[in-house]
Design a protein around this motif. Structure first.
Motif, PDB file in Angstrom:
ATOM      1  N   GLU A 177      -9.111   3.132  -1.405  1.00 17.77           N
ATOM      2  CA  GLU A 177      -9.319   3.321  -2.836  1.00 17.77           C
ATOM      3  C   GLU A 177      -8.762   2.128  -3.617  1.00 17.77           C
ATOM      4  N   PHE A 178      -7.561   1.680  -3.237  1.00 25.35           N
ATOM      5  CA  PHE A 178      -7.001   0.542  -3.959  1.00 25.35           C
ATOM      6  C   PHE A 178      -7.770  -0.734  -3.652  1.00 25.35           C
ATOM      7  N   VAL A 179      -8.254  -0.880  -2.426  1.00 31.05           N
ATOM      8  CA  VAL A 179      -9.064  -2.061  -2.079  1.00 31.05           C
ATOM      9  C   VAL A 179     -10.278  -2.140  -3.013  1.00 31.05           C
ATOM     10  N   ALA A 180     -10.924  -1.019  -3.241  1.00 32.34           N
ATOM     11  CA  ALA A 180     -12.093  -0.994  -4.127  1.00 32.34           C
ATOM     12  C   ALA A 180     -11.682  -1.259  -5.573  1.00 32.34           C
ATOM     13  N   LEU A 181     -10.627  -0.603  -6.035  1.00 30.97           N
ATOM     14  CA  LEU A 181     -10.166  -0.802  -7.398  1.00 30.97           C
ATOM     15  C   LEU A 181      -9.760  -2.253  -7.627  1.00 30.97           C
ATOM     16  N   TYR A 182      -9.056  -2.834  -6.672  1.00 31.99           N
ATOM     17  CA  TYR A 182      -8.605  -4.222  -6.786  1.00 31.99           C
ATOM     18  C   TYR A 182      -9.792  -5.185  -6.838  1.00 31.99           C
ATOM     19  N   ALA A 213      -7.953   3.369 -17.636  1.00 31.86           N
ATOM     20  CA  ALA A 213      -6.928   3.860 -16.703  1.00 31.86           C
ATOM     21  C   ALA A 213      -6.913   3.020 -15.424  1.00 31.86           C
ATOM     22  N   GLY A 214      -8.082   2.629 -14.943  1.00 23.13           N
ATOM     23  CA  GLY A 214      -8.160   1.764 -13.769  1.00 23.13           C
ATOM     24  C   GLY A 214      -7.593   0.388 -14.057  1.00 23.13           C
ATOM     25  N   ARG A 215      -7.883  -0.147 -15.245  1.00 17.11           N
ATOM     26  CA  ARG A 215      -7.349  -1.450 -15.641  1.00 17.11           C
ATOM     27  C   ARG A 215      -5.823  -1.394 -15.723  1.00 17.11           C
ATOM     28  N   ALA A 216      -5.284  -0.282 -16.207  1.00 16.33           N
ATOM     29  CA  ALA A 216      -3.820  -0.147 -16.309  1.00 16.33           C
ATOM     30  C   ALA A 216      -3.183  -0.210 -14.926  1.00 16.33           C
ATOM     31  N   ILE A 217      -3.773   0.473 -13.950  1.00 13.63           N
ATOM     32  CA  ILE A 217      -3.229   0.429 -12.581  1.00 13.63           C
ATOM     33  C   ILE A 217      -3.337  -0.979 -12.025  1.00 13.63           C
ATOM     34  N   PHE A 218      -4.484  -1.612 -12.192  1.00 10.62           N
ATOM     35  CA  PHE A 218      -4.663  -2.982 -11.703  1.00 10.62           C
ATOM     36  C   PHE A 218      -3.610  -3.904 -12.320  1.00 10.62           C
ATOM     37  N   ASP A 219      -3.444  -3.820 -13.629  1.00 16.01           N
ATOM     38  CA  ASP A 219      -2.497  -4.694 -14.320  1.00 16.01           C
ATOM     39  C   ASP A 219      -1.046  -4.413 -13.932  1.00 16.01           C
ATOM     40  N   GLU A 220      -0.727  -3.154 -13.642  1.00 16.86           N
ATOM     41  CA  GLU A 220       0.641  -2.803 -13.241  1.00 16.86           C
ATOM     42  C   GLU A 220       0.954  -3.214 -11.799  1.00 16.86           C
ATOM     43  N   THR A 221      -0.047  -3.221 -10.944  1.00 16.76           N
ATOM     44  CA  THR A 221       0.198  -3.556  -9.535  1.00 16.76           C
ATOM     45  C   THR A 221       0.217  -5.055  -9.278  1.00 16.76           C
ATOM     46  N   MET A 222      -0.507  -5.808 -10.069  1.00 17.76           N
ATOM     47  CA  MET A 222      -0.628  -7.247  -9.822  1.00 17.76           C
ATOM     48  C   MET A 222       0.719  -7.969  -9.755  1.00 17.76           C
ATOM     49  N   PRO A 223       1.644  -7.743 -10.680  1.00 20.68           N
ATOM     50  CA  PRO A 223       2.918  -8.473 -10.592  1.00 20.68           C
ATOM     51  C   PRO A 223       3.688  -8.184  -9.301  1.00 20.68           C
ATOM     52  N   ARG A 224       3.663  -6.956  -8.833  1.00 19.25           N
ATOM     53  CA  ARG A 224       4.359  -6.616  -7.585  1.00 19.25           C
ATOM     54  C   ARG A 224       3.715  -7.322  -6.397  1.00 19.25           C
ATOM     55  N   MET A 225       2.407  -7.387  -6.394  1.00 15.53           N
ATOM     56  CA  MET A 225       1.713  -8.064  -5.294  1.00 15.53           C
ATOM     57  C   MET A 225       1.994  -9.559  -5.324  1.00 15.53           C
ATOM     58  N   TYR A 275       0.816  -1.223   0.000  1.00 12.65           N
ATOM     59  CA  TYR A 275       0.000   0.000   0.000  1.00 12.65           C
ATOM     60  C   TYR A 275       0.844   1.265   0.000  1.00 12.65           C
ATOM     61  N   ARG A 276       2.022   1.244   0.641  1.00  9.00           N
ATOM     62  CA  ARG A 276       2.909   2.418   0.571  1.00  9.00           C
ATOM     63  C   ARG A 276       3.363   2.642  -0.861  1.00  9.00           C
ATOM     64  N   TRP A 277       3.729   1.572  -1.570  1.00  3.19           N
ATOM     65  CA  TRP A 277       4.165   1.680  -2.954  1.00  3.19           C
ATOM     66  C   TRP A 277       3.029   2.183  -3.842  1.00  3.19           C
ATOM     67  N   ILE A 278       1.838   1.635  -3.665  1.00  3.40           N
ATOM     68  CA  ILE A 278       0.691   2.045  -4.484  1.00  3.40           C
ATOM     69  C   ILE A 278       0.349   3.511  -4.245  1.00  3.40           C
ATOM     70  N   GLU A 279       0.386   3.939  -2.985  1.00  4.52           N
ATOM     71  CA  GLU A 279       0.084   5.347  -2.705  1.00  4.52           C
ATOM     72  C   GLU A 279       1.132   6.266  -3.316  1.00  4.52           C
ATOM     73  N   ALA A 280       2.412   5.903  -3.190  1.00  2.00           N
ATOM     74  CA  ALA A 280       3.475   6.743  -3.752  1.00  2.00           C
ATOM     75  C   ALA A 280       3.413   6.776  -5.281  1.00  2.00           C
ATOM     76  N   ARG A 281       3.149   5.649  -5.888  1.00  2.00           N
ATOM     77  CA  ARG A 281       3.184   5.554  -7.352  1.00  2.00           C
ATOM     78  C   ARG A 281       1.905   6.058  -8.021  1.00  2.00           C
ATOM     79  N   TYR A 282       0.749   5.752  -7.428  1.00  2.00           N
ATOM     80  CA  TYR A 282      -0.528   6.046  -8.086  1.00  2.00           C
ATOM     81  C   TYR A 282      -1.404   7.051  -7.335  1.00  2.00           C
ATOM     82  N   GLY A 283      -0.989   7.448  -6.140  1.00  2.00           N
ATOM     83  CA  GLY A 283      -1.777   8.397  -5.370  1.00  2.00           C
ATOM     84  C   GLY A 283      -3.068   7.814  -4.831  1.00  2.00           C
ATOM     85  N   LEU A 284      -3.103   6.501  -4.676  1.00  2.00           N
ATOM     86  CA  LEU A 284      -4.299   5.832  -4.153  1.00  2.00           C
ATOM     87  C   LEU A 284      -4.038   5.397  -2.718  1.00  2.00           C
ATOM     88  N   VAL A 285      -4.927   5.795  -1.809  1.00  2.00           N
ATOM     89  CA  VAL A 285      -4.829   5.319  -0.440  1.00  2.00           C
ATOM     90  C   VAL A 285      -5.464   3.934  -0.362  1.00  2.00           C
TER      91      VAL A 285
END
Length: 183
Positions: free
Chosen positions: A66-71, A127-139, A53-63
């Motif tokens: 917000e990311f829980v809902a997007l995910y 744009a939401g799909r791009a964030i989801f797809d970019e975060t999945m490999p890190r998770m 979540y620290r990485w997601i907030e720094a990279r995408y500005g999502l707390v």
């Protein structure tokens, strides 16, 4: 006091040596504690969630909310906000605000529910799909690092044991205080 099934006195010398690298309070809370299960689960969840979540907030500005809902919508599009609330373990008002922010940022969109045209469901925008797809490999990498200490058979067993607990969760008490019956 009840201890964890792998109480310190029963640990093999290799694990006992590894415990010396941990903070003494961590050892106490996770092994010499009658509530060892919840503390271990929370500790492990934190070790996954905090860097993610620290990485997601720094990279995408999502707390986190917000990311829980997007995910959630990324995993299963076409869900209603109430489904996200039921699965997230966060307060309804917190997730409602998070969903509104995602809609404003055009990361989510509302669509008519095909099963009930009076209701709406949520879907990812490109744009939401791009964030989801970019975060999945890190998770997935973070999870793999955490599971790396377990054999494949142990990972399967852990998954099966957690399955049993999750499936049984609806019968657990939701409140610690029984509701008083007004007479």
């Amino acid at each position: 006091m009840r201890h964890a099934p792998t109480a310190l006195s029963k640990l093999d010398s290799e694990r006992e040596a590894a415990l010396r690298n941990l903070d003494p309070l961590i050892v106490t809370k996770l092994w010499d504690n009658p509530c060892w299960l919840s503390f271990r689960l929370n500790f492990i969840a934190f070790r996954f969630n905090d860097p993610v979540y620290r990485w997601i907030e720094a990279r995408y500005g999502l707390v986190r909310p917000e990311f829980v809902a997007l995910y959630a919508v990324g995993l299963k599009g076409g869900v209603a906000a109430k489904n996200i609330v039921a699965s997230a373990g966060l307060p309804k008002n917190t997730l409602s605000r998070a969903i509104q922010k995602l809609l404003q940022r055009r990361l989510l969109k509302r669509e008519a529910d095909p099963e009930d045209l009076r209701s709406y469901v949520l879907a990812l925008t490109p744009a939401g799909r791009a964030i989801f797809d970019e975060t999945m490999p890190r998770m997935v990498q973070q999870q793999a690092a955490m599971l790396g200490t377990l054999t494949e058979a142990e990972q399967k067993q852990l998954c099966e044991l957690l399955d049993k607990m999750v499936i049984a969760s609806p019968i657990w008490p939701a409140d610690l205080e029984p509701e008083s019956n007004p007479s």
